[in-house]
Scaffold this active site. Sequence first.
Site, short mmCIF file in Angstrom:
data_model
loop_
_atom_site.label_atom_id
_atom_site.label_comp_id
_atom_site.label_asym_id
_atom_site.label_seq_id
_atom_site.Cartn_x
_atom_site.Cartn_y
_atom_site.Cartn_z
N THR A 15 -25.42 26.79 -11.46
CA THR A 15 -25.45 26.78 -10.42
C THR A 15 -26.16 27.74 -10.27
OG1 THR A 15 -23.20 26.88 -9.75
CG2 THR A 15 -23.94 28.12 -8.11
N GLY A 16 -28.18 27.40 -9.71
CA GLY A 16 -28.84 28.59 -10.10
C GLY A 16 -29.59 28.49 -8.56
N ALA A 17 -30.78 28.21 -8.66
CA ALA A 17 -31.68 28.57 -7.33
C ALA A 17 -30.94 27.23 -6.67
CB ALA A 17 -32.55 28.94 -7.68
N LYS A 200 -44.24 14.02 -8.16
CA LYS A 200 -43.43 15.11 -8.33
C LYS A 200 -44.55 16.27 -9.10
CE LYS A 200 -41.81 18.80 -6.78
NZ LYS A 200 -40.58 19.93 -7.49
N ASN A 204 -46.38 19.73 -10.54
CA ASN A 204 -45.73 20.31 -10.87
C ASN A 204 -46.42 20.46 -12.54
OD1 ASN A 204 -42.51 19.04 -10.09
ND2 ASN A 204 -43.01 21.71 -10.56
N ASN A 208 -46.83 24.67 -12.55
CA ASN A 208 -45.90 25.46 -13.57
C ASN A 208 -46.69 25.55 -14.77
OD1 ASN A 208 -44.27 23.81 -11.40
ND2 ASN A 208 -42.66 23.10 -13.34
N SER A 270 -41.16 27.60 -11.45
CA SER A 270 -39.14 27.61 -11.95
C SER A 270 -40.41 27.91 -13.51
CB SER A 270 -38.73 27.01 -10.99
OG SER A 270 -39.29 25.24 -12.06
N GLU A 282 -39.78 24.02 -19.49
CA GLU A 282 -39.21 22.30 -19.58
C GLU A 282 -40.46 21.82 -20.10
OE1 GLU A 282 -37.47 22.93 -15.25
OE2 GLU A 282 -36.23 21.92 -15.97
N1 LIG Z 1 -36.18 26.85 -8.19
C1 LIG Z 1 -37.37 26.32 -7.72
O1 LIG Z 1 -37.95 25.66 -6.66
C2 LIG Z 1 -37.62 24.25 -7.69
C3 LIG Z 1 -37.00 23.68 -9.56
N2 LIG Z 1 -36.87 23.00 -9.42
C4 LIG Z 1 -36.05 22.11 -10.41
O2 LIG Z 1 -34.46 22.46 -10.34
C5 LIG Z 1 -34.11 22.67 -12.22
C6 LIG Z 1 -33.12 23.94 -11.05
O3 LIG Z 1 -34.09 24.59 -11.49
P1 LIG Z 1 -33.65 26.05 -11.15
O4 LIG Z 1 -32.77 25.83 -10.15
O5 LIG Z 1 -34.58 26.82 -10.56
O6 LIG Z 1 -33.57 26.87 -12.91
P2 LIG Z 1 -32.13 28.19 -12.24
O7 LIG Z 1 -32.39 28.93 -14.05
O8 LIG Z 1 -32.37 29.39 -11.68
O9 LIG Z 1 -30.42 27.40 -12.44
C7 LIG Z 1 -29.56 26.62 -13.85
C8 LIG Z 1 -28.34 27.13 -13.49
O10 LIG Z 1 -28.07 26.45 -14.27
C9 LIG Z 1 -27.05 27.08 -14.71
N3 LIG Z 1 -26.11 26.55 -16.10
C10 LIG Z 1 -26.95 25.97 -17.61
N4 LIG Z 1 -26.33 25.56 -18.64
C11 LIG Z 1 -25.10 25.94 -18.04
C12 LIG Z 1 -23.93 25.38 -18.46
N5 LIG Z 1 -23.75 24.37 -19.23
N6 LIG Z 1 -22.69 25.28 -17.58
C13 LIG Z 1 -23.03 26.56 -16.76
N7 LIG Z 1 -23.99 26.45 -16.13
C14 LIG Z 1 -24.69 26.08 -16.01
C15 LIG Z 1 -28.10 28.39 -15.55
O11 LIG Z 1 -26.62 29.28 -15.31
P3 LIG Z 1 -26.98 30.35 -16.44
O12 LIG Z 1 -27.57 32.05 -15.70
O13 LIG Z 1 -25.78 30.70 -17.56
O14 LIG Z 1 -28.34 30.41 -17.08
C16 LIG Z 1 -28.16 28.98 -14.03
O15 LIG Z 1 -27.21 28.79 -13.31
C17 LIG Z 1 -35.00 22.60 -12.46
O16 LIG Z 1 -35.44 20.87 -13.46
C18 LIG Z 1 -36.64 22.39 -12.27
O17 LIG Z 1 -37.83 22.55 -12.64
C19 LIG Z 1 -37.88 21.73 -8.53
C20 LIG Z 1 -37.60 22.12 -7.61
C21 LIG Z 1 -37.92 23.60 -7.14
C1 LIG Z 2 -43.83 21.66 -5.06
C2 LIG Z 2 -42.73 23.33 -4.82
C3 LIG Z 2 -43.50 24.08 -5.17
C4 LIG Z 2 -42.37 22.33 -3.33
O1 LIG Z 2 -43.14 21.29 -3.16
C5 LIG Z 2 -41.36 22.11 -5.63
O2 LIG Z 2 -40.99 21.55 -5.19
C6 LIG Z 2 -41.57 22.99 -6.86
O3 LIG Z 2 -42.12 24.37 -7.79
O4 LIG Z 2 -41.18 22.21 -8.00
#
Ligand SMILES: NC(=O)C1=CN([C@@H]2O[C@H](COP(=O)(O)OP(=O)(O)OC[C@H]3O[C@@H](n4cnc5c(N)ncnc54)[C@H](OP(=O)(O)O)[C@@H]3O)[C@@H](O)[C@H]2O)C=CC1
Ligand SMILES: CC(C)(CO)C(=O)C(=O)O
Length: 319
Positions: A15-17, A200, A204, A208, A270, A282
Amino acid sequence: MTGSVSRPRIGIIGTGAIGGYYGVMLARAGFDVHFLLRSEFAAVAEGGLHIDSAVHGPLHLSAVQAYSQAADMPPCDWLLVGAKTTSNASLAPLIAQAAAPGAKVLVLQNGLEVEDELRTLLPDSLHLLGGLCFICVHRAGPGAIVHQALGAVNIGYHSGPLQHDAAARQALVEEGAGLFQRAGIESQAMANLQQARWQKLVWNVPYNGLSVLLRASTTPLMSDDNSRELVQALMAEVVRGAQACGHELPAGYAEHLFKVTEKMPDYWPSMYHDFLHKRALELDAVYVRPLAAARAAGCELPKIQALYQALAFIDANNR
Ligand SMILES: NC(=O)C1=CN([C@@H]2O[C@H](COP(=O)(O)OP(=O)(O)OC[C@H]3O[C@@H](n4cnc5c(N)ncnc54)[C@H](OP(=O)(O)O)[C@@H]3O)[C@@H](O)[C@H]2O)C=CC1
Ligand SMILES: CC(C)(CO)C(=O)C(=O)O
């Protein structure tokens, strides 16, 4: 007991972003959502999840069904994986623990072939799908998420019991897209997951990596002639790599993403947040695997290769 067909039980693994944003939206739409957390468990169990959204205004899910152990979660019909690709191998046992029989596992991550490693570690009875998130979100503190723009999720089938039944596979992908649509989130079923992942990467791969290498967010990257040219050249290489691997991306797709980025609010991808917090980048998912796939198809991508080499140096010296 799992959820019903019309109200499936959803588990968020990480449960991150991304996991927090989509989980909150689904819970607000009435789904039974269960959240697996790690470092932020205590804060979220106590104070809930807060989203500061430029699109929807402030959102607060106060009573979060939060867990620090997957073994404590009830069996879920859908599992949304929101952790980074760098932890996929260690997530597999947690996913299996939280899965109801025949559950659908949707990997909400960027990059190529991110489902492959998980597939080998998950029971064959689980469906594995990939979701490409077009959204700008980041964590601002424990349980606090900032949503700057966009939100769509495009979904494709990777593997599982329906691998050889195209119609049933399509129906399952549409069921997944339907969950998001019911939560007011744009979502499309993609016929070809690999093509969707290459598509996508057109965004990225340049943004990124350049955000980390040049310590620059999208606005400065789009305001300088040199970085604009570099972004366009990197995008063109991704399109070429995809083509070499048999994926003809829609005409003008790179130009479209370039224009979308010009209109986006200033955004740190990210990967930059991972760099800032000294987390693993990543690189395998976003650079190593696309480079290897293109090379295997006889296509060298020299600018992406150089960007990757610089990032690998930065990553190795950042932790
Ligand atoms: N942010 C964005 O706008 C975008 C992100 N993405 C992709 O989405 C994916 C997630 O990114 P994002 O949400 O930004 O990442 P975050 O770092 O915000 O979230 C990852 C979460 O996973 C949790 N986590 C990791 N391992 C475990 C575990 N073993 N048990 C429980 N929780 C765990 C982390 O907890 P902890 O705090 O403990 O580390 C953290 O809360 C990535 O692949 C990214 O490339 C794609 C499009 C847009
Ligand atoms: C391309 C963007 C910013 C939103 O379209 C995204 O999804 C990312 O950060 O991976």
